[in-house]
Design a protein around this motif. Sequence first.
Motif, mmCIF file in Angstrom:
data_model
loop_
_atom_site.group_PDB
_atom_site.id
_atom_site.type_symbol
_atom_site.label_atom_id
_atom_site.label_comp_id
_atom_site.label_asym_id
_atom_site.label_seq_id
_atom_site.Cartn_x
_atom_site.Cartn_y
_atom_site.Cartn_z
ATOM 1 N N HIS A 185 -5.927 -7.453 6.071
ATOM 2 C CA HIS A 185 -4.861 -7.085 5.158
ATOM 3 C C HIS A 185 -5.413 -7.079 3.736
ATOM 4 O O HIS A 185 -6.407 -7.756 3.440
ATOM 5 N N LEU A 186 -4.753 -6.322 2.858
ATOM 6 C CA LEU A 186 -5.283 -6.114 1.518
ATOM 7 C C LEU A 186 -4.254 -6.441 0.438
ATOM 8 O O LEU A 186 -3.048 -6.369 0.677
ATOM 9 N N ALA A 187 -4.769 -6.783 -0.730
ATOM 10 C CA ALA A 187 -3.938 -6.876 -1.928
ATOM 11 C C ALA A 187 -4.652 -6.139 -3.045
ATOM 12 O O ALA A 187 -5.883 -6.210 -3.153
ATOM 13 N N MET A 188 -3.899 -5.410 -3.853
ATOM 14 C CA MET A 188 -4.429 -4.757 -5.042
ATOM 15 C C MET A 188 -3.733 -5.365 -6.245
ATOM 16 O O MET A 188 -2.497 -5.385 -6.308
ATOM 17 N N ASP A 213 -7.182 -15.914 6.139
ATOM 18 C CA ASP A 213 -8.207 -16.356 5.199
ATOM 19 C C ASP A 213 -8.407 -15.300 4.121
ATOM 20 O O ASP A 213 -8.417 -14.099 4.410
ATOM 21 N N TYR A 214 -8.581 -15.777 2.902
ATOM 22 C CA TYR A 214 -9.009 -14.896 1.816
ATOM 23 C C TYR A 214 -10.518 -14.758 1.918
ATOM 24 O O TYR A 214 -11.233 -15.748 2.042
ATOM 25 N N ALA A 269 -9.432 -8.844 0.021
ATOM 26 C CA ALA A 269 -9.371 -8.739 1.477
ATOM 27 C C ALA A 269 -9.007 -10.076 2.110
ATOM 28 O O ALA A 269 -9.498 -11.138 1.689
ATOM 29 N N PHE A 270 -8.122 -10.002 3.097
ATOM 30 C CA PHE A 270 -7.698 -11.169 3.881
ATOM 31 C C PHE A 270 -7.889 -10.839 5.362
ATOM 32 O O PHE A 270 -7.764 -9.683 5.764
ATOM 33 N N TYR A 286 -0.872 -4.737 1.069
ATOM 34 C CA TYR A 286 -0.987 -3.688 2.087
ATOM 35 C C TYR A 286 -1.141 -4.379 3.430
ATOM 36 O O TYR A 286 -2.200 -4.922 3.763
ATOM 37 N N LEU A 287 -0.055 -4.363 4.210
ATOM 38 C CA LEU A 287 -0.008 -5.065 5.488
ATOM 39 C C LEU A 287 -0.290 -4.104 6.633
ATOM 40 O O LEU A 287 0.298 -3.027 6.710
#
Length: 215
Positions: free
Chosen positions: A40-43, A12-13, A30-31, A96-97
Amino acid sequence: MPSIPHPEELLDYTTSCLLPTPWAQFTLHAFVEHSTGKEHLAMTLGDIHDGEPVLARVHSECLTGDVLFSQRCDCGAQLEGALKKIADEGRGILLYLRQEGRGIGLVNKIRAYRLQEAGADTVEANLQLGFHADARNYELCKPMLAQFGIKALKLMTNNPRKIDAMEKLGVTVSERVPLLVNRNAFNNGYLNTKEKKLGHMMQTPVEAVAEDGQL
Protein backbone atom coordinates in the motif's frame (compact mmCIF):
# COMPACT_ATOMS: atom_id res chain seq x y z
CA MET A 1 -10.61 -17.02 19.83
CA PRO A 2 -7.62 -15.37 18.11
CA SER A 3 -6.61 -11.97 19.42
CA ILE A 4 -7.29 -8.90 17.32
CA PRO A 5 -3.98 -7.36 16.18
CA HIS A 6 -3.10 -3.85 17.23
CA PRO A 7 -3.17 -1.39 14.28
CA GLU A 8 0.63 -1.15 14.39
CA GLU A 9 0.81 -4.91 13.76
CA LEU A 10 -1.23 -4.74 10.55
CA LEU A 11 1.53 -3.47 8.27
CA ASP A 12 5.13 -2.28 8.11
CA TYR A 13 6.45 1.02 6.84
CA THR A 14 9.29 0.18 4.46
CA THR A 15 10.76 3.09 2.53
CA SER A 16 10.11 6.37 0.68
CA CYS A 17 11.27 8.38 -2.30
CA LEU A 18 10.49 11.59 -4.14
CA LEU A 19 7.82 11.36 -6.84
CA PRO A 20 7.51 14.25 -9.31
CA THR A 21 4.03 14.54 -10.84
CA PRO A 22 2.42 17.07 -13.19
CA TRP A 23 1.07 18.94 -10.13
CA ALA A 24 3.83 18.79 -7.50
CA GLN A 25 6.76 16.74 -6.27
CA PHE A 26 5.28 14.41 -3.68
CA THR A 27 7.01 11.99 -1.33
CA LEU A 28 5.94 8.41 -1.99
CA HIS A 29 5.87 6.04 1.00
CA ALA A 30 5.56 2.24 0.85
CA PHE A 31 3.88 -0.07 3.36
CA VAL A 32 3.52 -3.87 3.35
CA GLU A 33 0.45 -5.53 4.86
CA HIS A 34 1.33 -8.49 7.08
CA SER A 35 -1.64 -10.76 6.39
CA THR A 36 -1.66 -10.49 2.58
CA GLY A 37 1.74 -9.16 1.55
CA LYS A 38 -0.05 -6.40 -0.37
CA GLU A 39 1.89 -3.18 -0.89
CA HIS A 40 0.00 0.00 0.00
CA LEU A 41 1.14 3.55 -0.68
CA ALA A 42 0.93 7.05 0.74
CA MET A 43 1.75 10.26 -1.12
CA THR A 44 2.52 13.27 1.06
CA LEU A 45 3.18 16.93 0.40
CA GLY A 46 4.22 19.78 2.70
CA ASP A 47 4.21 19.95 6.48
CA ILE A 48 1.64 17.41 7.65
CA HIS A 49 3.09 17.00 11.15
CA ASP A 50 1.83 20.23 12.75
CA GLY A 51 -1.34 18.78 14.29
CA GLU A 52 -3.74 20.69 12.04
CA PRO A 53 -6.33 18.79 9.94
CA VAL A 54 -4.72 17.52 6.74
CA LEU A 55 -6.33 17.58 3.30
CA ALA A 56 -6.59 13.88 2.48
CA ARG A 57 -7.88 11.33 0.01
CA VAL A 58 -8.31 7.63 0.83
CA HIS A 59 -8.24 6.06 -2.62
CA SER A 60 -8.88 2.40 -3.39
CA GLU A 61 -6.96 0.93 -6.30
CA CYS A 62 -8.77 0.92 -9.65
CA LEU A 63 -6.43 -0.33 -12.35
CA THR A 64 -9.00 0.17 -15.10
CA GLY A 65 -9.69 3.77 -14.11
CA ASP A 66 -6.36 4.88 -12.61
CA VAL A 67 -4.11 3.30 -15.26
CA LEU A 68 -6.20 2.32 -18.29
CA PHE A 69 -8.30 5.53 -18.44
CA SER A 70 -11.65 3.72 -18.18
CA GLN A 71 -14.68 5.99 -18.41
CA ARG A 72 -16.93 3.40 -16.71
CA CYS A 73 -16.14 4.96 -13.33
CA ASP A 74 -14.85 8.24 -11.87
CA CYS A 75 -11.86 6.70 -10.06
CA GLY A 76 -9.03 7.91 -12.28
CA ALA A 77 -10.44 11.42 -12.38
CA GLN A 78 -10.85 11.40 -8.60
CA LEU A 79 -7.23 10.32 -8.15
CA GLU A 80 -6.00 13.08 -10.43
CA GLY A 81 -8.35 15.64 -8.91
CA ALA A 82 -7.27 14.79 -5.37
CA LEU A 83 -3.57 15.13 -6.19
CA LYS A 84 -4.22 18.46 -7.86
CA LYS A 85 -6.18 19.74 -4.84
CA ILE A 86 -3.35 18.69 -2.51
CA ALA A 87 -0.83 20.40 -4.78
CA ASP A 88 -2.93 23.59 -4.84
CA GLU A 89 -3.11 23.54 -1.03
CA GLY A 90 0.61 22.79 -0.76
CA ARG A 91 -0.05 20.23 1.97
CA GLY A 92 -1.83 16.92 2.19
CA ILE A 93 -1.81 13.14 1.96
CA LEU A 94 -3.25 10.50 -0.36
CA LEU A 95 -3.52 6.90 0.84
CA TYR A 96 -3.58 4.38 -2.01
CA LEU A 97 -5.09 1.12 -0.78
CA ARG A 98 -4.77 -2.08 -2.82
CA GLN A 99 -8.40 -3.17 -2.72
CA GLU A 100 -9.40 -3.35 -6.35
CA GLY A 101 -13.07 -3.44 -7.34
CA ARG A 102 -14.42 -2.31 -3.94
CA GLY A 103 -12.45 -5.17 -2.44
CA ILE A 104 -13.42 -8.05 -4.77
CA GLY A 105 -10.25 -8.06 -6.90
CA LEU A 106 -9.49 -7.28 -10.52
CA VAL A 107 -10.73 -10.50 -12.16
CA ASN A 108 -14.00 -10.41 -10.25
CA LYS A 109 -14.42 -6.75 -11.15
CA ILE A 110 -14.16 -7.70 -14.83
CA ARG A 111 -16.75 -10.43 -14.20
CA ALA A 112 -18.95 -7.75 -12.61
CA TYR A 113 -18.48 -5.56 -15.69
CA ARG A 114 -19.82 -8.41 -17.85
CA LEU A 115 -22.90 -8.67 -15.64
CA GLN A 116 -23.38 -4.92 -15.91
CA GLU A 117 -23.26 -5.18 -19.68
CA ALA A 118 -26.09 -7.73 -19.36
CA GLY A 119 -28.20 -5.24 -17.40
CA ALA A 120 -27.14 -5.40 -13.74
CA ASP A 121 -26.07 -2.27 -11.90
CA THR A 122 -22.81 -2.21 -9.93
CA VAL A 123 -24.42 -3.28 -6.66
CA GLU A 124 -26.47 -6.08 -8.27
CA ALA A 125 -23.41 -7.39 -10.11
CA ASN A 126 -21.36 -7.72 -6.91
CA LEU A 127 -24.23 -9.44 -5.13
CA GLN A 128 -24.74 -11.87 -8.03
CA LEU A 129 -21.07 -12.84 -7.72
CA GLY A 130 -21.55 -13.55 -4.00
CA PHE A 131 -19.86 -10.43 -2.64
CA HIS A 132 -21.02 -7.49 -0.57
CA ALA A 133 -21.94 -4.36 -2.49
CA ASP A 134 -18.82 -2.77 -0.99
CA ALA A 135 -16.26 -5.13 0.55
CA ARG A 136 -13.58 -2.57 1.34
CA ASN A 137 -11.88 -2.33 4.74
CA TYR A 138 -10.22 0.85 5.95
CA GLU A 139 -8.52 -0.39 9.13
CA LEU A 140 -5.09 0.02 7.52
CA CYS A 141 -5.64 3.76 7.38
CA LYS A 142 -5.08 4.17 11.11
CA PRO A 143 -1.46 2.93 11.25
CA MET A 144 -0.68 4.60 7.92
CA LEU A 145 -1.88 7.97 9.21
CA ALA A 146 -0.19 7.35 12.56
CA GLN A 147 3.12 6.98 10.74
CA PHE A 148 2.86 10.71 9.97
CA GLY A 149 1.26 11.77 13.24
CA ILE A 150 -2.03 12.65 11.52
CA LYS A 151 -5.15 12.59 13.69
CA ALA A 152 -7.57 14.85 11.79
CA LEU A 153 -8.53 15.04 8.12
CA LYS A 154 -10.21 17.31 5.64
CA LEU A 155 -11.39 14.28 3.69
CA MET A 156 -11.97 14.40 -0.06
CA THR A 157 -14.85 11.99 -0.56
CA ASN A 158 -18.46 11.64 -1.64
CA ASN A 159 -18.89 8.48 0.44
CA PRO A 160 -20.43 8.85 3.92
CA ARG A 161 -19.35 5.29 4.80
CA LYS A 162 -15.74 6.34 4.39
CA ILE A 163 -16.27 9.20 6.83
CA ASP A 164 -17.89 6.81 9.32
CA ALA A 165 -15.01 4.35 8.90
CA MET A 166 -12.42 7.03 9.68
CA GLU A 167 -14.28 8.20 12.76
CA LYS A 168 -14.68 4.62 14.04
CA LEU A 169 -10.90 4.31 13.77
CA GLY A 170 -10.52 7.38 15.98
CA VAL A 171 -9.53 9.68 13.12
CA THR A 172 -11.34 13.02 13.21
CA VAL A 173 -12.95 14.19 9.96
CA SER A 174 -13.13 17.94 10.48
CA GLU A 175 -14.46 18.64 6.98
CA ARG A 176 -15.78 16.76 3.96
CA VAL A 177 -14.44 18.06 0.66
CA PRO A 178 -16.64 16.97 -2.31
CA LEU A 179 -14.82 15.33 -5.22
CA LEU A 180 -17.30 15.39 -8.10
CA VAL A 181 -15.53 14.77 -11.40
CA ASN A 182 -15.94 13.22 -14.85
CA ARG A 183 -19.63 12.37 -15.05
CA ASN A 184 -20.08 11.11 -18.60
CA ALA A 185 -22.33 8.96 -20.80
CA PHE A 186 -20.50 5.77 -19.81
CA ASN A 187 -20.56 6.21 -16.03
CA ASN A 188 -23.79 8.12 -15.46
CA GLY A 189 -25.68 4.99 -14.37
CA TYR A 190 -22.77 3.92 -12.16
CA LEU A 191 -22.75 7.28 -10.38
CA ASN A 192 -26.52 7.24 -9.99
CA THR A 193 -26.31 3.77 -8.41
CA LYS A 194 -23.65 4.97 -5.98
CA GLU A 195 -25.99 7.76 -4.93
CA LYS A 196 -29.23 5.75 -4.73
CA LYS A 197 -27.97 2.43 -3.33
CA LEU A 198 -24.74 3.29 -1.51
CA GLY A 199 -25.64 6.73 -0.21
CA HIS A 200 -22.87 8.64 -1.97
CA MET A 201 -23.31 12.41 -2.02
CA MET A 202 -23.17 13.05 -5.75
CA GLN A 203 -24.42 16.63 -5.81
CA THR A 204 -22.55 19.85 -5.21
CA PRO A 205 -23.64 21.73 -2.06
CA VAL A 206 -25.46 24.29 -4.25
CA GLU A 207 -27.38 21.55 -6.10
CA ALA A 208 -28.36 19.89 -2.82
CA VAL A 209 -29.73 23.13 -1.41
CA ALA A 210 -31.66 23.85 -4.61
CA GLU A 211 -33.20 20.36 -4.54
CA ASP A 212 -34.37 21.00 -0.98
CA GLY A 213 -36.17 24.11 -2.25
CA GLN A 214 -34.02 26.53 -0.29
CA LEU A 215 -32.88 28.62 -3.24
